[in-house]
Each structure stands twice: as structure tokens, then as C-alpha cells.
Design a protein around this motif. Structure first.
Motif, PDB file in Angstrom:
ATOM      1  N   MET A  48       0.862  -1.180   0.000  1.00  0.00           N
ATOM      2  CA  MET A  48       0.000   0.000   0.000  1.00  0.00           C
ATOM      3  C   MET A  48       0.904   1.237   0.000  1.00  0.00           C
ATOM      4  N   SER A  49       0.627   2.135  -0.908  1.00  0.00           N
ATOM      5  CA  SER A  49       1.441   3.341  -0.999  1.00  0.00           C
ATOM      6  C   SER A  49       0.994   4.380   0.010  1.00  0.00           C
ATOM      7  N   ASP A  50       1.860   5.368   0.209  1.00  0.00           N
ATOM      8  CA  ASP A  50       1.543   6.451   1.142  1.00  0.00           C
ATOM      9  C   ASP A  50       0.322   7.237   0.689  1.00  0.00           C
ATOM     10  N   THR A  51       0.170   7.405  -0.628  1.00  0.00           N
ATOM     11  CA  THR A  51      -0.966   8.153  -1.153  1.00  0.00           C
ATOM     12  C   THR A  51      -2.268   7.427  -0.836  1.00  0.00           C
ATOM     13  N   THR A  52      -2.279   6.124  -0.987  1.00  0.00           N
ATOM     14  CA  THR A  52      -3.482   5.349  -0.697  1.00  0.00           C
ATOM     15  C   THR A  52      -3.818   5.415   0.788  1.00  0.00           C
ATOM     16  N   ALA A  53      -2.822   5.284   1.632  1.00  0.00           N
ATOM     17  CA  ALA A  53      -3.052   5.366   3.083  1.00  0.00           C
ATOM     18  C   ALA A  53      -3.584   6.745   3.457  1.00  0.00           C
ATOM     19  N   PHE A  54      -3.037   7.771   2.846  1.00  0.00           N
ATOM     20  CA  PHE A  54      -3.501   9.130   3.114  1.00  0.00           C
ATOM     21  C   PHE A  54      -4.946   9.302   2.652  1.00  0.00           C
ATOM     22  N   GLN A  55      -5.285   8.753   1.496  1.00  0.00           N
ATOM     23  CA  GLN A  55      -6.653   8.851   0.987  1.00  0.00           C
ATOM     24  C   GLN A  55      -7.635   8.113   1.889  1.00  0.00           C
ATOM     25  N   ILE A  56      -7.228   6.976   2.420  1.00  0.00           N
ATOM     26  CA  ILE A  56      -8.082   6.215   3.340  1.00  0.00           C
ATOM     27  C   ILE A  56      -8.316   7.023   4.609  1.00  0.00           C
ATOM     28  N   LEU A  57      -7.256   7.589   5.173  1.00  0.00           N
ATOM     29  CA  LEU A  57      -7.396   8.408   6.379  1.00  0.00           C
ATOM     30  C   LEU A  57      -8.269   9.627   6.119  1.00  0.00           C
ATOM     31  N   LYS A  58      -8.093  10.229   4.955  1.00  0.00           N
ATOM     32  CA  LYS A  58      -8.878  11.415   4.601  1.00  0.00           C
ATOM     33  C   LYS A  58     -10.361  11.063   4.483  1.00  0.00           C
ATOM     34  N   SER A  59     -10.675   9.931   3.882  1.00  0.00           N
ATOM     35  CA  SER A  59     -12.086   9.540   3.744  1.00  0.00           C
ATOM     36  C   SER A  59     -12.694   9.180   5.102  1.00  0.00           C
ATOM     37  N   LYS A  60     -11.915   8.551   5.969  1.00  0.00           N
ATOM     38  CA  LYS A  60     -12.412   8.235   7.316  1.00  0.00           C
ATOM     39  C   LYS A  60     -12.640   9.508   8.127  1.00  0.00           C
ATOM     40  N   ALA A  61     -11.760  10.483   7.969  1.00  0.00           N
ATOM     41  CA  ALA A  61     -11.926  11.758   8.670  1.00  0.00           C
ATOM     42  C   ALA A  61     -13.172  12.485   8.170  1.00  0.00           C
ATOM     43  N   LYS A  62     -13.441  12.423   6.877  1.00  0.00           N
ATOM     44  CA  LYS A  62     -14.638  13.065   6.323  1.00  0.00           C
ATOM     45  C   LYS A  62     -15.894  12.382   6.846  1.00  0.00           C
ATOM     46  N   LYS A  63     -15.871  11.056   6.927  1.00  0.00           N
ATOM     47  CA  LYS A  63     -17.015  10.309   7.459  1.00  0.00           C
ATOM     48  C   LYS A  63     -17.233  10.648   8.930  1.00  0.00           C
ATOM     49  N   LEU A  64     -16.145  10.770   9.680  1.00  0.00           N
ATOM     50  CA  LEU A  64     -16.232  11.118  11.097  1.00  0.00           C
ATOM     51  C   LEU A  64     -16.828  12.513  11.273  1.00  0.00           C
ATOM     52  N   LYS A  65     -16.469  13.436  10.391  1.00  0.00           N
ATOM     53  CA  LYS A  65     -17.017  14.793  10.447  1.00  0.00           C
ATOM     54  C   LYS A  65     -18.518  14.778  10.199  1.00  0.00           C
ATOM     55  N   VAL A  66     -18.955  13.979   9.227  1.00  0.00           N
ATOM     56  CA  VAL A  66     -20.393  13.862   8.950  1.00  0.00           C
ATOM     57  C   VAL A  66     -21.108  13.295  10.176  1.00  0.00           C
ATOM     58  N   GLU A  67     -20.524  12.278  10.801  1.00  0.00           N
ATOM     59  CA  GLU A  67     -21.150  11.670  11.968  1.00  0.00           C
ATOM     60  C   GLU A  67     -21.202  12.631  13.150  1.00  0.00           C
ATOM     61  N   ALA A  68     -20.211  13.491  13.284  1.00  0.00           N
ATOM     62  CA  ALA A  68     -20.244  14.499  14.351  1.00  0.00           C
ATOM     63  C   ALA A  68     -21.377  15.486  14.107  1.00  0.00           C
ATOM     64  N   TYR A  69     -21.593  15.854  12.845  1.00  0.00           N
ATOM     65  CA  TYR A  69     -22.709  16.745  12.529  1.00  0.00           C
ATOM     66  C   TYR A  69     -24.060  16.042  12.690  1.00  0.00           C
ATOM     67  N   ILE A  70     -24.090  14.740  12.459  1.00  0.00           N
ATOM     68  CA  ILE A  70     -25.316  13.981  12.720  1.00  0.00           C
ATOM     69  C   ILE A  70     -25.666  14.092  14.202  1.00  0.00           C
ATOM     70  N   LEU A  71     -24.672  13.947  15.056  1.00  0.00           N
ATOM     71  CA  LEU A  71     -24.906  14.097  16.501  1.00  0.00           C
ATOM     72  C   LEU A  71     -25.352  15.518  16.826  1.00  0.00           C
ATOM     73  N   TYR A  72     -24.749  16.487  16.174  1.00  0.00           N
ATOM     74  CA  TYR A  72     -25.107  17.888  16.396  1.00  0.00           C
ATOM     75  C   TYR A  72     -26.595  18.107  16.122  1.00  0.00           C
ATOM     76  N   PHE A  73     -27.075  17.583  15.005  1.00  0.00           N
ATOM     77  CA  PHE A  73     -28.492  17.747  14.672  1.00  0.00           C
ATOM     78  C   PHE A  73     -29.387  16.861  15.534  1.00  0.00           C
ATOM     79  N   SER A  74     -28.907  15.685  15.911  1.00  0.00           N
ATOM     80  CA  SER A  74     -29.760  14.740  16.639  1.00  0.00           C
ATOM     81  C   SER A  74     -30.050  15.184  18.068  1.00  0.00           C
TER      82      SER A  74
END
Length: 134
Positions: free
Chosen positions: A1-27
Motif C-alpha cells: 500500500m502506498s503512502d498516497t493510498t493510506a492518506f486517501q483512506i485516512l482522509k475519507s475516514k476523517a470526512k465520514k467522522l465529520k459527517v457523523e459528528a454533525y449527525i450528533l449535532y443535529f440529533s
């Protein structure tokens, strides 16, 4: 696995986590959510969006422990306490909000900073009285 792929995976997980934090904010504003789930969600959202961490990031390894473990664990637990129908409704609101661009709420940011400062002053006063005033 290249560094770019690992970075992209972390970036997508961080974006998902941000959405879930906003879900809690609205809930926590939804009347279908129990009071204890609202209280827990408020605490998780406040900590996730707070500019101040429990463990400062400059401390090697431990500094990112809260960002990597505590925040995702808190979000996961809070989402388990909230009904699925509320989560689905709030997910749409969160994705719509993030599509428009993350709002900048300076009032809440200042409020969090004031709360952390007051807690720091109180804790310092407590330690002073515990160790030096006896």
C-alpha cells in the motif's frame, strides 16, 4: 500500500467522522432522542469541535490518542443511543450542511474557549489549595 493510498483512506475516514459528528449535532436537537442520549451527544460534539484537546497534540503519540480513539469511540457510542430514524434524518441534514461549506460559528468557539479557561482556572485553584494551602 502506498503512502498516497493510506492518506486517501485516512482522509475519507476523517470526512465520514465529520459527517457523523454533525449527525450528533443535529440529533441532540430532535425531540425523538432521549435526554441521556442528548446529554452524551452534546458532550461528544462539544469535545469533537472544541479547539482544545484533553491531551495536547504536541505530546508524542499520546497527543493524538484522543483524536484517533476517544472521539470516534464517543461518536460510535452516541450513535448507538439514538434511534435509526433520527440518524437517517440527521444524516441528510449533515450532508447538506457540509455540501454548502462548513459554517463558522465563532460564538460557540469563543464559548468553548471560555469554558476550558474557567475549568483550567478552577483546576489550578483546586490544586493550589490541595498542595500549598494546607
Amino acid at each position: 500500500m502506498s503512502d498516497t493510498t493510506a492518506f486517501q483512506i485516512l482522509k475519507s475516514k476523517a470526512k465520514k467522522l465529520k459527517v457523523e459528528a454533525y449527525i450528533l449535532y443535529f440529533s441532540y436537537k430532535d425531540s425523538r432522542v432521549s435526554w441521556y442520549a442528548k446529554l452524551f451527544a452534546i458532550c461528544v460534539v462539544a469535545y469533537a469541535f472544541s479547539p482544545i484537546d484533553l491531551i495536547p497534540d504536541f505530546i508524542p503519540i499520546l497527543g493524538y490518542l484522543d483524536d484517533i480513539i476517544l472521539v470516534p469511540l464517543g461518536i460510535w457510542l452516541a450513535l448507538k443511543l439514538i434511534p435509526k430514524s433520527v440518524i437517517n434524518d440527521c444524516r441528510e441534514k449533515a450532508q447538506e450542511l457540509l455540501a454548502k461549506g462548513k459554517p463558522k460559528n465563532w460564538v460557540m468557539g469563543v464559548l468553548f474557549i471560555i469554558i476550558w479557561i474557567l475549568l483550567g482556572v478552577w483546576f489550578s485553584w483546586y490544586l493550589y489549595n490541595w498542595f500549598l494551602a494546607k
